[in-house]
Design a protein around this motif. Structure first.
Motif, short mmCIF file in Angstrom:
data_model
loop_
_atom_site.label_atom_id
_atom_site.label_comp_id
_atom_site.label_asym_id
_atom_site.label_seq_id
_atom_site.Cartn_x
_atom_site.Cartn_y
_atom_site.Cartn_z
N UNK B 150 15.07 4.52 5.84
CA UNK B 150 13.96 5.26 6.15
C UNK B 150 14.01 6.14 7.74
N UNK B 151 15.10 5.62 8.49
CA UNK B 151 15.58 6.12 9.99
C UNK B 151 14.30 5.02 10.51
N UNK B 152 14.46 3.98 10.29
CA UNK B 152 13.12 2.98 11.03
C UNK B 152 14.35 2.50 12.14
N UNK B 153 14.30 2.65 13.36
CA UNK B 153 14.88 1.88 13.82
C UNK B 153 14.43 1.01 15.43
N UNK B 154 14.58 -0.74 15.00
CA UNK B 154 14.44 -1.64 16.03
C UNK B 154 15.76 -2.17 17.35
N UNK B 155 14.83 -1.99 18.42
CA UNK B 155 16.10 -2.68 19.53
C UNK B 155 14.70 -2.73 20.72
N UNK B 156 15.54 -4.17 21.69
CA UNK B 156 14.02 -4.35 22.22
C UNK B 156 15.44 -4.99 23.27
N UNK B 157 14.78 -5.65 24.69
CA UNK B 157 15.51 -6.37 25.25
C UNK B 157 14.42 -7.09 26.66
N UNK B 158 15.29 -8.37 26.73
CA UNK B 158 14.82 -9.15 28.15
C UNK B 158 13.99 -8.32 29.33
N UNK B 159 13.00 -8.55 29.41
CA UNK B 159 12.53 -7.81 31.25
C UNK B 159 12.05 -8.30 32.05
N UNK B 160 12.15 -9.55 31.88
CA UNK B 160 11.45 -10.82 32.71
C UNK B 160 12.61 -12.15 31.83
N UNK B 161 13.01 -12.73 33.15
CA UNK B 161 13.45 -14.34 33.13
C UNK B 161 12.60 -14.49 33.92
N UNK B 162 11.89 -16.21 34.02
CA UNK B 162 11.30 -15.85 34.86
C UNK B 162 10.38 -15.23 35.70
N UNK B 163 10.49 -15.39 37.16
CA UNK B 163 10.14 -13.98 38.38
C UNK B 163 10.89 -13.34 37.96
N UNK B 164 12.37 -12.77 37.50
CA UNK B 164 12.91 -11.48 37.77
C UNK B 164 12.93 -10.97 36.52
N UNK B 165 11.98 -10.08 37.20
CA UNK B 165 11.15 -8.94 36.24
C UNK B 165 12.20 -7.98 36.75
N UNK B 166 12.56 -6.98 35.53
CA UNK B 166 13.53 -5.25 35.45
C UNK B 166 12.07 -4.36 35.31
N UNK B 167 11.67 -3.72 35.96
CA UNK B 167 10.40 -2.64 35.67
C UNK B 167 10.71 -1.39 35.32
N UNK B 168 11.69 -1.27 35.38
CA UNK B 168 12.39 0.19 34.91
C UNK B 168 12.06 0.64 33.52
N UNK B 169 12.04 1.70 33.32
CA UNK B 169 11.93 2.53 31.98
C UNK B 169 12.79 2.30 31.59
N UNK B 170 13.43 2.27 30.26
CA UNK B 170 14.70 3.09 29.14
C UNK B 170 14.40 3.15 28.36
N UNK B 171 15.89 4.58 28.06
CA UNK B 171 15.58 5.17 26.68
C UNK B 171 15.68 3.68 25.64
N UNK B 172 15.02 4.59 24.02
CA UNK B 172 15.31 3.85 22.98
C UNK B 172 16.77 3.60 23.21
N UNK B 173 17.73 4.60 23.44
CA UNK B 173 19.17 4.63 22.80
C UNK B 173 19.91 3.89 23.87
N UNK B 174 19.49 3.71 24.92
CA UNK B 174 20.22 2.66 26.34
C UNK B 174 19.84 1.48 25.41
N UNK B 175 18.42 1.07 25.00
CA UNK B 175 18.81 -1.01 24.83
C UNK B 175 19.00 -0.90 23.51
N UNK B 176 19.46 -0.03 22.60
CA UNK B 176 19.77 0.18 20.87
C UNK B 176 21.52 -0.55 21.54
N UNK B 177 21.93 0.21 22.54
CA UNK B 177 23.72 -0.31 23.11
C UNK B 177 23.44 -1.25 23.89
#
Lengths: 374, 374, 374, 374
Positions: B150-177
Motif C-alpha cells: 500500500x506504500x506504507x513503510x516502517x523504520x526505526x532506530x535505537x535512540x538510547x542505550x542505558x544513559x547514552x542517548x541520541x537526541x538528534x532528529x533523523x529523517x525517515x530516509x536516514x532511519x531506513x538506511x
C-alpha cells in the motif's frame, strides 16, 4: 466483562452498557455521582463544568441498587441538551447551525472529517470530545466498587502540571487521603501550578501534566505471561492511551528503567516471615505481564488541551484559506479530570481482567475464588 | 486479521497462525529470515543467538510464495531442541532435570509459578521468555510486506542505550538506511554505548534502552475517534507494551508534551498547494485517535535484561531460603533486538487496523480501496 | 459492527448500542416504529402488547436522522414502568413484591436462580424475557436499512403454526408483499391456524411454529470458507438460535438434505448470457460457508411459549413443595413476533458480515465497494 | 479459550493453536490419535482415508504430556505431502499443475474463486476441504479430556443415513458403548444403510445423514440468559453449523417442538429426594440459553458429499462452457466422520463456555470451582 459507550458532547447524553458484571454487587450510587463531580473539578476548568454537575442514571441491570448480572446500562444526561436540541436532535434539526470548519490542530477535526466524509467538523467533534469520558468515569466507579469487594483499592494523584513536577514518593494511604484542589499532594507545588495555569489563562494558552495511579491489594497472577495481548501492562496501556489527550504511559520506573543497570532496576526478593519480601517496587507491581502482588504503579502524560483561546493557525476547510482555529469555551488545564479518568480506566480494565480470571456469576463466587487464590 | 502464537523457548519451536490476511500477497521469504537475523544481532547478545540463526518456515496459507487468504501458519524451529528433548518433549520427558527454583527478579518466574500451580519455574519461563518474539518478528515482516504493497513503510532506530542517548532528529530516509551495529544512528554515541555494555559485561550487569519506530506513508483516518478501544494509539500502545521488557511507550512528544504549553505542542495547519500543510509533527502523526497523514512516531523504553550473571538476591522456592538468582547464559543488552521486535509489533497491529478499515479479500482490493481513500 | 443490549422486561426500558455503523446512513425513523409494531402484532398475543405500542428513541449516533459513524444508542422505553417502579427501580424499591418462586418449566427461572444466586426468579426472568427482543428489532431495522442501501433485501413468513404447515414455495416478491395477519401466506391455512390458537386459548395451552427468512440481492462471497467461525451459515445460526424460544435452524433444504442423494441436493450450474445460472436453490444460497449469489433461505423452529395459563407442574423453590407454575399474563402464540425478530436477527448479523468484508467509514464507501465486488 | 486452525488439504499439514487451556491437564495422547482414527473410519469412505492414518503431534504447550497453560500448538501432518509438494509448496511450486476449473456445485469453488480473485479453484478448495476438520477433531479430543476432568462426558451416534432413520431413544450409556461400524446403534438399520451406500457407489452418487450428540454430567447454569450471544445453544449452533456440510441443527425436540402444544413440549419439574426432578428432557438440557442440568441433546443434518463420481452439470470457468464437475477421488458417505467431528465441535465449544464461567489457570482450580457450583 465488556463495556461500550455512546453519546455526543451536546447530544441527549452519554451512555454505556457494561456486559458481564456479576450479580449481587451492592452499589453505592452516591459514590458514582461523587466520581463524576471529581471529574468536573480542578483549577483551570471552563464554564461548562459548572453548568452541568453530572449525575449518573442507571437504566438497567440493577434492582434496588444491587446488580442483577444482566447488562448494566448507564446514562449521564447532558443538562444543556435543551439548548442544543435544535442543532443536534437525532429526530431532526438544523445542521446548518453551529458548524465548525476552522479545524482545530490537536483535535480529531480534520482527520475525522475526511474519514467520515463530513464537511462540518461538528459531526466529528461531538463524539471525539472528552465529554465522552463522563460515562466512563461512572462505569469506572462501578468497577472500582467491584474491586473493593475483593479488597482491591485504587488511588492516584497529579504528579506534574506543566513543568511543576512533584518527585517525592507518597504512600498509597497518603494518596487515598488526598484533597481535591488540583490533585497534587504538595500545597506549595500546587500553588506554583495554579500560577502557571493563571499565566496560561492570561496568554490564552493551555497546560497538560502527568498523573499517577496505583492499585493496592491485588494478588499476584493477574494478566498473563503466556500471550502478548494478555499481559496486564499491555491491557492497561491500551486503556490509558484510550483516554483523550494521553500521549504516553509508563509502569513502575518506566522510561527511567532504560537508563539504569539491571542491578538498579529489578526488585530483589528476600525470605521473610510473611513470605517473599520485596524492598523495592521499581517494576510497578508487574513482572512478566502479571501482577506480582506489589502495588501496581503507572503514570500517564496528558498533552495540553488543544482548544486555545489564543487560537492556533489552521485552515478553514470550507474555503481552503488560512484561519484561526475555532475556540469554543473550554478548559485551560484539565489534569485533575484526567487523573480521575485515569483511575476509572484502570478500574475498568482491571475489573475485566479480574472477571476473566475468576469467572463467576455472583460477587459471592468472585470473592470466594479470590480468597482462595495463592 | 488476528494473530496467535505458541511455543516454548526450548521446545520444538515457535509457531503462529495469522488469520485474515488477504489473498494475493507475493511474499519475499528471504526478507522474513533477514528480519529474524536482525532480531538476533546487536552488540551484547548472548551465545544462544549464534547457535540458532533462526529461519521461518511457512506451514500453511501460502502457495508458491503467494498468500491464499487462508490462515497462514508459521514455524520458527528451535535448532537446539534435540539437546532439550529429554527435558521438554510433550510426548514424555524427565521433568526433574533443568529445574529452576531460585526465581529471578524481573521475570515471570515467581508470579507464574503461583498462578499456574508449578513448583518448577521451568514450566513458566519457557513460555514467558522473549524467545517467543522470534515468530512475532516473522509475522511482523509479513505484515510489513502487506503494508508495503500500500506504500506504507516502517523504520526505526535505537535512540538510547542505558544513559547514552541520541537526541538528534533523523529523517525517515536516514532511519531506513541505518546500518545494523547496535541500531544507533551516530557512530560516536554507538561507541560510547558499546563501552557501557562492556562495563556491564565486566560487572555481570545488564542494560536497557529506548527505541523509536516511525511509519511513513499512512493516509489519515486509520484508527477511530469514536471509541476508546479503536484509537490507533491505544491499539499500538497495547502492541508495544505486549513486548517483553517494555516499560513505557509514548507518541510524538510523549511525556514532553506534558511539560509544554498548548501553543508549543499542537501542530498548526497551513494551506498549501498540496493541501493541508504541517510544519511540525509533535503529535507523532496521531490526533483524536486517528492517523493524520503525518509520520507515526512512537518510542518505547526497554528495561535491562533481568537475568544478571552477577546474580540478584532472591529466594529458592524449593527451600524458602535466601539464594542468588539463577543465571542462565543470557544477553547483556538486547536493545537492537527490542527495536526489531518493536517494528514487528507496530507492523502487525497496523496491518490489523488497515484490514479492518479496508476490508477486502485480496491485495488488489485493498490496494484499490486504499488508493481511493481521501 | 457490534451490538450489545441491556434492559429488563419491567424496568425503565430496553437499550442497545450499535458500534461501528458507517456514517451517512439516512434513517427512516418511522420504519423502526413500524417494525416494532409488527413485533407486537399477530393473532394470539397477550394483553401487554396492546398496552405498550413500542417506539424507539435514538439517544446517540444520529443527527438529523443521519448516522454519524459514532455508536448509535437506542432506547425502547417501557410504558408501564411507572406501575413497576416500586418493584424494579435501580435506585431503590421493594424487592419483596412480585416475587416468583413457582419456577416455570421452559423458562430461565430455575437455572438462572441457581446461577445468579437468587431466591426470587423475578431477578432472572426480567432479563431473560423475550421483551428484550424489542430493542433488537429496532436495531435490526436500522441494519436492514443499511443493507437496503446496497440493494440487499430481507423478507419472511410464517410457514407453520403448530401442525398447520404451508409447504408451497413463494417468490421473494410474494413474501415481501405479505399481509400481516399471523404472517402466513395462505388465507385458508391461516384460518386453520387461528382455530388451533383458539383451541389453545380454550385449553390454557400454547403453540409455536416455524418461520422462514430470505435475503435477496446479496452478492457472492460473504462469509468465509477459510475458518469455521467465519462461515456465513455458522454466524447466522448463532444469531437465530440466540432468539428466545428458537430450538432449531436449517438452511436451504436443511434436514431434508440428509434424506436425499447428492444428485438431488446440489444445485447444478449452467452457462448463460448473464453468467452462471442455477435452476435450483436447495443450498439456500450458501455454499462452502459463503453466499453464492442466490437467495439466502433459512428456517427456524419456535417452541410453544412456556408460560401456560393452564399451569405446568413445578416446584416452589421457597418451600421445596410441588406447585403449579406461575402464569403471568402472556401470549398464547407469538410466531409472527418470532418471524419479525428472525428478520431482525438476520439483518443484524448480515450487516456485521457486510461491514467486515467491505470495511468503510461511510455509506458512500460501502456502496462503492459493494458495487465493485465481482 | 480460543482455537484457530490453519492448513490446506494437500499442504504440509493441518495446524491449530488453542489459547487459554488451563495448566495441569494430563493428556492421553493415544486417545487423540484414536479420535483421528474414528474420523477416518466408516463405511463409504474414499481411498484417501486409508492412505493417511492421521496422527496428532503436539508442538507446544505441553511438557511430559501435561499442559503448561501456554498456547497448545497441534499438527496433523499430511502424509501425502511429498506427492503434492511440487504443486503446493509455499516456498515455490508449479501452480499450473492440478488446476480445477470445472467448479463443483455444493462446494466453495465458485464463490471462493470470485471472492479471492482466483482463476484456479485449487487455491480455494485446498482450505475449504473438510480435511481441515482433522485438526479440529484432535483439538476437540483435548477439550473432551478437559471436560472429563470435571465429570462431563460426550457421546453420540448416527441416527440417520439417507432415508434410513433410527427413531428409537437410547441411553447415554448405550451411546457411549456404541461400536463403530457406520456409527448407528441398530445393526439391522445399519445393514440397510450400507445397502443404500452401496447403491450410491453403484450410481456414482452420495449420501448424507443425521447425527446426534449428547453431553452428560454438565451442571446447570452454563451459557447465559442475559445476552443473545452468550446463550449456550446459540454458541453450540455456530460450532455445529461451522462444520463442513452441516445444513441444520436442532436442540431437544427441535423442529418437532414447533408442532406440539406447550403442555407437550415443556419439561415439568417435580420435588424429589435428590432435588428437582424432570421426567422428560424435551428441551435437550437447555432452558433460557443455559444448561439446566439434564443431558444436552442436539442433532445436526449433513448434506450428501458434493463431489459425485457421476459428475454434476457445471461450467468450466476457464472457458465459460458447460462441463461435468471434476470428480476427485472422494467419499460416498461420511456421516460417521461427521458424527465424530460433531462431538469434537461440541466438546470444544463447551470447553470454552466452561473456562469462561470458571476462569482458572489450573485444572485443579477449575475442578474445585466446578465442584462448588450449585
Amino acid at each position: 466483562m465488556d463495556i461500550v459507550t455512546g453519546g455526543e458532547s451536546h447530544g441527549k447524553g452519554l451512555f454505556a452498557i457494561l456486559e458481564g458484571l456479576p450479580a449481587g454487587l451492592k452499589l453505592d450510587l452516591a459514590a458514582i455521582d461523587a466520581a463524576l463531580g471529581r471529574r468536573q473539578s480542578g483549577y483551570g476548568r471552563g464554564a461548562r463544568q459548572k453548568i452541568e454537575q453530572d449525575r449518573a442514571e442507571i437504566l438497567s441491570g440493577v434492582r434496588d441498587s444491587v446488580t442483577l448480572g444482566s447488562p448494566l446500562t448507564l446514562a449521564v444526561w447532558n443538562r444543556d441538551y435543551a439548548a442544543w436540541e435544535g442543532v443536534m436532535a437525532p429526530e431532526g434539526c438544523d445542521v446548518s447551525r453551529r458548524t465548525l470548519t476552522k479545524v482545530r490542530p490537536g483535535h480529531a477535526d480534520l482527520a475525522g472529517m475526511r474519514k467520515y466524509g463530513q464537511s462540518d467538523a461538528r459531526n466529528v467533534l461531538e463524539r471525539a470530545s472528552a465529554r465522552e469520558t463522563a460515562v466512563r468515569v461512572a462505569a469506572g466507579e462501578i468497577c472500582r466498587q467491584l474491586l473493593a469487594a475483593l479488597g482491591v483499592k485504587i488511588a492516584g494523584y497529579v504528579c506534574a502540571v506543566g513543568s511543576i513536577a512533584d518527585t517525592r514518593r507518597y504512600s498509597f494511604e497518603e494518596l487515598a487521603a488526598r484533597e481535591e484542589t488540583l490533585g497534587m499532594m504538595d500545597g506549595a507545588l500546587a500553588a506554583e501550578a495554579r500560577a502557571q495555569i493563571d499565566a496560561c489563562i492570561q496568554a490564552g494558552d493551555t497546560l497538560g501534566g502527568v498523573a499517577e495511579v496505583r492499585v493496592k491489594g491485588l494478588k499476584s497472577g493477574f494478566g498473563s505471561c503466556m500471550t502478548p495481548s494478555g499481559k496486564l501492562d499491555a491491557r492497561l496501556a491500551a486503556a490509558v492511551i484510550g483516554i483523550q489527550a494521553a500521549k504516553g504511559v509508563e509502569f513502575g520506573m518506566g522510561f527511567a528503567a532504560a537508563v539504569h543497570r539491571g542491578s538498579e532496576v529489578h526488585d530483589e526478593i528476600y525470605p521473610s516471615e510473611q513470605g517473599y519480601l520485596r524492598k523495592t517496587n521499581r517494576a510497578g507491581g508487574i513482572e512478566g505481564g502479571m501482577s506480582n502482588g506489589e502495588e501496581i504503579v503507572l503514570r500517564a502524560a496528558m498533552k495540553p488541551i488543544p482548544t486555545l483561546m489564543h487560537g492556533l493557525h489552521t485552515v478553514d476547510t470550507a474555503t481552503g484559506e488560512a484561519a484561526v482555529a475555532a475556540a469554543e469555551r473550554s478548559d485551560v488545564c484539565a489534569i485533575l479530570a484526567f487523573e480521575s479518568i485515569l483511575e476509572a480506566a484502570v478500574a475498568t480494565e482491571l475489573a475485566r481482567v479480574v472477571i476473566e480470571r475468576l469467572g463467576g456469576d455472583t460477587v459471592a463466587e468472585l470473592t470466594e475464588r479470590y480468597r482462595r487464590l495463592p
